[in-house]
Motif scaffolding. Structure first.
Motif, PDB file in Angstrom:
ATOM      1  N   THR A  93     -17.387  61.990  71.611  1.00  0.00           N
ATOM      2  CA  THR A  93     -18.316  62.032  71.793  1.00  0.00           C
ATOM      3  C   THR A  93     -19.443  62.571  72.965  1.00  0.00           C
ATOM      4  O   THR A  93     -18.361  62.277  74.064  1.00  0.00           O
ATOM      5  N   SER A  94     -20.844  62.778  72.849  1.00  0.00           N
ATOM      6  CA  SER A  94     -20.671  64.112  73.865  1.00  0.00           C
ATOM      7  C   SER A  94     -22.116  63.586  74.311  1.00  0.00           C
ATOM      8  O   SER A  94     -22.649  64.040  75.392  1.00  0.00           O
ATOM      9  N   GLY A  95     -22.785  62.434  73.976  1.00  0.00           N
ATOM     10  CA  GLY A  95     -23.395  61.132  75.068  1.00  0.00           C
ATOM     11  C   GLY A  95     -24.338  60.905  73.867  1.00  0.00           C
ATOM     12  O   GLY A  95     -23.817  60.540  73.001  1.00  0.00           O
ATOM     13  N   ARG A  96     -24.984  60.277  74.672  1.00  0.00           N
ATOM     14  CA  ARG A  96     -26.053  58.583  74.127  1.00  0.00           C
ATOM     15  C   ARG A  96     -27.421  60.277  73.312  1.00  0.00           C
ATOM     16  O   ARG A  96     -28.306  59.608  75.138  1.00  0.00           O
ATOM     17  N   GLN A  97     -28.017  60.085  72.569  1.00  0.00           N
ATOM     18  CA  GLN A  97     -29.000  60.777  72.638  1.00  0.00           C
ATOM     19  C   GLN A  97     -30.093  59.666  71.287  1.00  0.00           C
ATOM     20  O   GLN A  97     -29.753  59.539  71.164  1.00  0.00           O
ATOM     21  N   PRO A  98     -31.580  60.544  71.645  1.00  0.00           N
ATOM     22  CA  PRO A  98     -32.406  59.582  70.994  1.00  0.00           C
ATOM     23  C   PRO A  98     -32.483  59.881  69.536  1.00  0.00           C
ATOM     24  O   PRO A  98     -31.675  60.661  69.156  1.00  0.00           O
ATOM     25  N   VAL A  99     -32.457  58.734  68.854  1.00  0.00           N
ATOM     26  CA  VAL A  99     -32.428  59.349  67.330  1.00  0.00           C
ATOM     27  C   VAL A  99     -33.932  58.547  66.852  1.00  0.00           C
ATOM     28  O   VAL A  99     -34.336  57.591  67.649  1.00  0.00           O
ATOM     29  N   GLY A 100     -34.231  59.769  65.601  1.00  0.00           N
ATOM     30  CA  GLY A 100     -35.686  58.413  64.399  1.00  0.00           C
ATOM     31  C   GLY A 100     -36.740  58.144  66.031  1.00  0.00           C
ATOM     32  O   GLY A 100     -37.561  59.587  66.312  1.00  0.00           O
ATOM     33  N   PRO A 101     -37.157  56.787  65.727  1.00  0.00           N
ATOM     34  CA  PRO A 101     -36.791  55.529  65.608  1.00  0.00           C
ATOM     35  C   PRO A 101     -36.154  56.139  63.863  1.00  0.00           C
ATOM     36  O   PRO A 101     -37.058  56.174  63.275  1.00  0.00           O
ATOM     37  N   TRP A 102     -35.282  55.179  64.176  1.00  0.00           N
ATOM     38  CA  TRP A 102     -35.246  54.650  62.395  1.00  0.00           C
ATOM     39  C   TRP A 102     -34.947  53.218  62.495  1.00  0.00           C
ATOM     40  O   TRP A 102     -34.284  52.164  62.940  1.00  0.00           O
TER      41      TRP A 102
END
Length: 611
Positions: A244-253
Motif C-alpha cells: 500500500t503506497s498511501g490513501r488516495q482520493p477516489v470517485g466518489p463511488w
C-alpha cells in the motif's frame, strides 16, 4: 513511571504505593525492593505465576467523551477518545488483524482498566508462531525495554520492545491514529497513536508465558493493550501481493464493484485473499467478493466463485486492519491473471491503494450494485490503474515465497502495461521452469518513488503522493508479515541519492533492513543500484553516492547480506558506466525497459535465493 502513584489497579485489585503482581486474584505475591536510582520504579516479583493480560490491567486509557476525567492514560489526565475508537471500528472486544496477527482490543468499557503499564509482569500466552505481536503505546516519551519469552520445554529467549510515544510517534508505522485526545478541560484536536509491534520468537517452540519489560522510569510508561502469538501461515504460499503506497482520493463511488486484475506467480488448489485498510481513519465495508480466472478484459473464463469472511459474504474492516477471506477450494493456475471482485456498497471517497499497478483493472458504473457474480464484463464500464484494498492472494501448499522490496524499477515502471514483464514476473517464470531450487512464489513489493530512508507519504491522511512510507517503515507489513516468506531481495537506493540522501544514510538503512530481516530468520539478498546517468536527477554527487552504496553491497556479500545480485554490472554501459546500455534503457535513463528487466531477472543465480 510507577514511583509515587498512590493507587493502582493490578489483577482487579486496588493497591497503594508499590505495584504488586498477584499470584491469584486474592493473594498478593511478595514484591521485590525497588532500585535506588532517581528514575527507578519498583521491580515486579520474579516468581509471580503468569496471568492473562486483562488480569494485569492497571491503567485507564480510554475515556467516555462525556466524562473525560474518567480515565488518565498519561498521568496528566489525558486519555483516548471512546467515540474516536468506535468511529475507527476499534470497539470493545473487537478482534483486529494487524500485520498478520490477531489482536483483541480490550473488552472493557470506557473509564475501566484497559491496559497494563509494563513492569516485569508475567503474562500467560500460548501458541507457536514466528513472532509475538504487541498492541502498545508509550506515554511521556518513546520507551525501550527488554523482556523474556518462556517456552514449554523450559528454554527462554530475550526480546527488546521499543514503543513510540502516543502523541509524537511516527504516523508511518502506527496501527491507527485517532483525531482527538480527551483531557480534563475537554477534547483537543490532536492525534493519538497506537502501534502494533512484533518481536522474534524461537520458531517451532511452544510459548507458555511472556515477561514484560521493566518500568522505563519516572518520566515514561510503556502501555500494553493486547498481546498475541502471530501464527505462521502454514499450508499457504504467497502468489501475488502489492504494498500500500498511501490513501488516495477516489470517485466518489457509491454502490460500485471493483474488478481487480492480478497476476499469479504460484499455483495451488485453494485460494484466499487479503484486504487491507492501511493508513485509513474509518472502517471500509465490503459487501461481497469473488474470484475468477480472467478470460479477457473484465470478463471471467468461468462463473466467479464467491468468497466468504468468517462464513459471511462480506466484511467490515476497521481502520488500519486487515481481513483474510476464508479458504476456498479453487484451482489457481500459475502465470495467469485472476479477477478479484469487491462490492463496495457505501459511498467511498478515499481508499488505501497501490498507486501504480501497470495493470488495467475495472470498476462498475455508479450505483450498479453487486456485480461480483457477473461472468461478463459489460457492467464494468470504467478502468483503474491502481489496486485499491487488495494486498495479497495466497494459494494452498507450496514452498513459500520470495519478497522483492524496491522502488519503481521493481514496481514495473516503463514495462509493458498488462504485459507482466516486471523483473519479479520474469524471476517467477524462471523458478517455475526448473527443479534445482524450490519453486517459490514471488511477491512484488516495489513502490514507485519509494526510498530506503525518508517517507514520501506521511503515513496518514488522504494524499495523491504515490511513493509510500520508507522501506524502513514498511518492512514489517510488506516483508516480515507476508505469507510464508523465505527470502528478501532488496533493490532500493536510487531515489534516495537522487533526492540528496547521502550514501552513508542509505547504507545504514540497508544494513538495518538486513539485520531486522535476518533476525526473523529470512535469507537476505541485496541487489546493486542501477546507473541513471542522463536523467535530470542523477547529478555527479548522486553518481558518487551510488558507487559508494554499490561498493558496500558488493563488500557485504556473505556478511550483512547472504548474497548479492549485481544488477548494476548487468545493466550498465561498459563504455559509460554511469549510464545504462541503450538496449536496456526505456528512454528516461532511469528505468530499464522490458529487455533490461528481463536481463536483470535472467542474471540471477537461483541458488542465491536459498540458504
Amino acid at each position: 513511571m510507577l514511583v509515587g502513584r498512590p493507587r493502582r489497579r493490578v489483577g482487579g485489585v486496588l493497591v497503594s504505593g508499590l505495584v504488586l503482581v498477584l499470584a491469584t486474584a486474592a493473594v498478593p505475591a511478595r514484591a521485590t525492593a525497588p532500585d535506588t536510582g532517581p528514575d527507578a520504579g519498583p521491580a515486579a516479583p520474579a516468581t509471580a505465576p503468569p496471568l492473562p493480560l486483562e488480569r494485569l490491567f492497571d491503567n485507564r486509557g480510554v475515556s467516555d467523551d462525556a466524562h473525560p476525567r474518567g480515565a488518565d492514560f498519561d498521568d496528566r489526565g489525558n486519555s483516548l477518545s471512546a467515540r474516536d475508537l468506535t468511529a475507527a471500528g476499534w470497539t470493545p472486544g473487537r478482534s483486529l488483524a494487524l500485520d498478520g496477527a490477531r489482536l483483541r482490543w480490550p473488552r472493557t468499557r470506557a473509564g475501566k482498566p484497559d491496559n497494563v503499564r509494563a513492569n516485569g509482569q508475567s503474562v500467560r500466552v500460548s501458541g507457536r508462531g514466528d513472532a509475538l505481536s504487541f498492541l502498545v503505546a508509550a506515554t511521556g516519551r518513546e520507551t525501550r525495554g527488554d523482556g523474556t519469552v518462556h517456552y514449554a520445554d523450559g528454554t527462554r529467549s530475550a526480546y527488546t520492545l521499543a514503543a513510540p510515544d502516543w502523541r509524537t510517534g511516527p504516523l508511518a508505522t502506527k496501527a491507527v491514529a485517532l483525531p482527538h485526545i480527551n483531557s480534563p478541560e475537554g477534547q483537543r484536536a490532536e492525534q493519538a497513536r497506537l502501534y502494533a509491534l512484533t518481536v522474534p520468537v524461537a520458531r517451532g517452540r511452544t510459548i507458555v508465558s511472556v515477561t514484560l519489560p521493566k518500568d522505563p522510569g519516572r518520566s515514561a510508561d510503556l502501555h500494553v493493550f493486547a498481546l498475541a502469538v502471530r501464527s505462521p501461515a502454514s499450508g499457504w504460499t504467497g502468489s501475488w501481493s502489492a504494498g500500500t503506497s498511501g490513501r488516495q482520493p477516489v470517485g466518489p463511488w457509491t454502490d460500485r464493484t471493483l474488478r481487480l486484475v492480478v497476476h499469479t506467480s504460484a499455483s495451488g488448489p485453494r485460494v484466499r485473499v487479503r484486504l487491507a485498510n492501511t493508513f485509513a481513519s474509518t472502517p471500509i465495508a465490503v459487501g461481497h467478493a469473488s474470484v475468477a480466472v480472467q478470460a479477457s478484459g473484465a470478463g471471467a473464463a468461468d462463473p466467479p466463485r464467491k468468497l466468504a469472511f468468517g462464513g459471511k459474504p462480506g466484511t467490515r474492516i476497521p481502520a488500519g486492519a486487515q481481513a483474510f477471506s476464508d479458504p476456498l477450494d479453487f484451482s489457481v493456475p500459475a502465470d495467469a491473471n485472476l479477477l478479484v471482485s469487491l462490492h463496495l456498497p457505501g459511498r467511498v471517497t478515499a481508499l488505501p491503494v497501490h498507486a501504480r499497478a501497470y495493470q488495467r483493472s475495472y470498476v462498475s458504473g455508479e450505483g450498479s450494485g453487486d456485480r461480483t457474480g457477473d461472468r461478463g464484463g459489460a457492467r464494468y464500464t470504467g478502468t483503474l490503474t491502481t489496486w485499491p484494498l487488495l494486498t495479497g492472494v495466497d494459494v494452498g501448499g507450496g514452498p513459500g515465497s520470495v519478497v522483492a522490496l524496491g522502488d519503481s524499477i521493481t514496481d514495473g515502471d516503463k514495462s509493458t502495461v498488462d504485459g507482466n514483464r516486471r523483473w519479479p514476473d520474469v524471476l517467477a517464470r524462471r523458478l517455475r521452469g526448473q527443479s534445482a531450487v524450490p519453486r517459490y512464489g514471488v511477491l512484488n513489493h516495489g513502490i514507485s518513488a519509494n526510498r530506503v530512508v525518508g517517507d514520501r507519504y506521511p503515513g496518514d491522511g488522504v494524499s495523491t503522493e504515490i511513493g509510500g512510507v520508507s522501506a524502513q517503515h514498511r518492512l514489517e507489513r510488506d516483508v516480515l508479515a507476508q505469507t510464508s516468506v523465505r527470502t528478501l531481495v532488496v533493490l532500493e537506493g536510487i531515489n534516495d541519492v537522487r533526492s540528496g540522501t547521502s550514501a552513508d544514510a542509505v547504507i545504514a538503512g540497508l544494513r538495518s533492513l538486513a539485520e531486522r530481516a535476518r533476525g526473523r530468520g529470512l535469507r537476505v539478498v541485496a541487489a546493486t543500484v542501477l546507473p541513471c546517468g542522463g536523467n535530470s536527477g542523477c547529478t555527479p554527487r548522486a553518481e558518487e553516492w551510488r558507487r559508494e552504496i554499490n561498493a558496500f553491497i558488493r563488500g557485504a556479500d556473505g556478511g550483512v547480506f547472504h548474497a548479492v545480485l549485481d544488477f548494476d554490472a548487468v545493466i550498465r554501459d561498459p563504455r559509460r558506466p554511469d549510464r545504462m546500455l541503450p538496449a536496456y534503457d526505456s528512454g528516461d535513463h532511469l528505468h530499464p525497459g522490458d529487455a533490461g528487466l528481463r536481463a536483470m531477472a535472467d542474471s540471477i543465480a537461483l541458488r542465491k535465493l536459498v540458504g
